[in-house]
Design an enzyme around this catalytic site. Structure first.
Site, PDB file in Angstrom:
ATOM      1  CB  SER A 239      49.564  33.649  46.018  1.00 29.00           C
ATOM      2  OG  SER A 239      48.260  33.294  45.593  1.00 29.00           O
ATOM      3  CE  LYS A 240      50.298  40.121  43.580  1.00 30.71           C
ATOM      4  NZ  LYS A 240      50.715  40.458  42.343  1.00 30.71           N
ATOM      5  NE  ARG A 241      45.978  31.575  43.273  1.00 27.98           N
ATOM      6  CZ  ARG A 241      45.707  30.479  43.971  1.00 27.98           C
ATOM      7  NH1 ARG A 241      44.466  30.094  44.132  1.00 27.98           N
ATOM      8  NH2 ARG A 241      46.679  29.764  44.484  1.00 27.98           N
ATOM      9  N   GLY A 243      44.066  37.138  49.161  1.00 25.14           N
ATOM     10  CA  GLY A 243      43.917  38.439  49.825  1.00 25.14           C
ATOM     11  C   GLY A 243      45.278  39.096  49.948  1.00 25.14           C
TER      12      GLY A 243
END
Ligand code: GLU
Length: 463
Positions: A239-241, A243
């Site tokens: 996920s966005k966490r 990168g």
């Protein structure tokens, strides 16, 4: 044997995600390897969440990666009449039925089931109603078998079994007449003649429902291959966490599509311990059976390593073209400066991304940079100034400025003055670049050319 037909079927509710791109790539590779067809289908029946921007972003991402499709893009939103037709067919054959249960009733039964510790499931109230109830709102449900098992041999995961009694009578058409997801997928896969479905394993639980629909329609069931998820370093779903997860974000960070393709394919597929594959090698070697059963872990360092490899070995002229937008972002105008392809050649070994390469190229095109006073004192000492002046005058009369010829000029000065190479190279490098990290100094001089090199040295000496 009839040709293999594969499809990528993204829902256009965002950008092209790393995981989606890998699914598309596996489908594409198999289609190319088996000389079959690769079809692009946009699953946009969820009108509220689907956007034109997202469709464009997905097409752009596929195009950037080089995943060309043979048919489509087809849009599910164009197929509503077809879905209707199939609903009618199933109703007429008694394989589907109208269900008049109200949402309130269903909710009440659900709550009771939960409070009694049972798994909530449609109880079949309307399964055997013969007469229509004119004017009453209804959904259409698929009449699923009440017993038996649904089994398929997943090309990646092996045999998967579901008990039919666990499966609900799936709603295939909502009260407003729109079709539901599992139904549209099957109708499209049937009408497009899809022979093999490669998709993310978040769809495994949909597969038995879809197989029952194929059987009810009397259509051949395709082969299925469910690809394991991609995880971040902490083993949670990517996920966005972790990168950037959008493929195009990687283009904007200066990654090459061939590095991305090479990286994505290895996120799940392997061929011995080989890491680097050209596209042709991939088409030759890829097989869905060699995709592993465990989830791939996204490793940005490895992607960077591959990107550095492809930059180092890439065609300088092509890289120059790809570099232009990055230079533009830095307000660099290359028109009056050194040949960009020559600049690229000096930077290929030392740039892991086009972004790094652009940063490294800036000094070639900025001849009016400011020298920092502290560095002037450090590098342009009296002897530093002398060797700079000496080099400038030798450059002016040199026959040519190839690597060896420039090296000979430096070595000549060292020998005559009894100084080390670095005593010449450091002040000259500073005069030419203002202290920016730069490629080998002989190459820099070769690329800047006689006039500009001399001009920069004299400008520094005038400080
Ligand atoms: N539209 C689905 C998704 O984006 C894919 C459905 C399928 O491949 O069967 O997850």
């Amino acid at each position: 044997m009839s040709e293999i037909r594969l499809r990528f079927a993204p829902s256009p509710t965002g950008f092209l995600h790393i995981g989606g791109a890998r699914t598309a790539l596996f489908n594409w590779l198999l289609a190319r390897k088996e000389k079959g067809k690769f079809i692009l289908r946009i699953e946009d029946t969820d009108v509220a969440r689907s956007t034109k921007e997202s469709v464009d972003a997905i097409l752009e991402g596929m195009t950037w990666l080089g995943l060309d499709w043979d048919e489509g893009p087809f849009y599910q939103s164009d197929n509503f009449p077809l879905y209707r037709e199939y609903v009618e067919k199933l109703l007429a054959a008694g394989k589907a039925y109208k269900c008049y249960c109200t949402p309130e009733e269903l909710e009440r039964k659900r709550e009771i089931a939960i409070s009694e510790g049972r798994k909530p499931k449609y109880d079949g109230t309307c399964r055997n109603i013969k007469e229509d109830r004119p004017g009453a709102p209804f959904v259409v449900r698929f009449k699923a078998p009440l017993e038996g098992t649904t089994v398929f041999d997943d090309l990646i995961k092996g045999r998967i079994c579901f008990q039919n009694e666990e499966l609900d009578d799936l709603i295939i058409q909502r009260t407003d007449g729109t079709p539901t997801y599992n139904f549209t997928v099957v109708i499209d896969d049937v009408s497009m003649g899809i022979t093999t479905v490669i998709r993310g394993d978040d769809h495994v639980n949909n597969t038995p429902r879809q197989i029952l629909l194929y059987q009810a329609l009397g259509c051949p069931v395709p082969k299925f291959a469910h690809v394991p998820m991609i995880l971040g370093a902490d083993k949670s779903r990517l996920s966005k966490r972790h990168g950037a997860t959008s493929v195009m974000a990687y283009r904007d960070m200066g990654f090459l599509p061939e590095a991305m393709v090479n990286y994505l394919v290895r996120l799940g597929w392997s061929h011995g311990d080989e890491e680097i594959f050209t596209l042709d090698e991939l088409i030759d070697k890829f097989s869905i059976e060699a995709v592993g059963r465990s989830a791939g872990v996204f490793n940005p360092d490895k992607l960077l390593w591959l990107n550095a490899h492809y930059i180092k070995t890439g065609d300088p002229q092509r890289l120059a073209g790809l570099l232009l937008p990055f230079l533009k972002e830095r307000d660099v105008d290359v028109s009056g400066g050194p040949d960009l392809t020559a600049v690229v050649r000096t930077l290929q070994d030392r740039s892991r991304t086009l972004l790094e390469m652009a940063d490294g190229a800036v000094f070639y095109y900025r001849s009016d940079f400011q020298y920092d006073a502290k560095s002037v004192a450090k590098f342009l000492t009296p002897s530093g100034r002398e060797v700079c002046a000496e080099l400038a005058s030798r450059l002016e009369t040199a026959d040519e400025l190839g690597h060896d010829a420039v090296a000979a000029l430096f070595e000549g000065i060292c020998a005559e003055r009894g100084v080390k190479l670095k005593d010449v190279a450091q002040p000259v490098r500073f005069a030419l670049t203002g202290g920016a990290p730069s490629p080998a100094i002989y190459d820099v001089i070769g690329v800047l050319g006689r006039e500009e090199s001399v001009r920069r040295i004299r400008r520094a000496l005038a400080l």
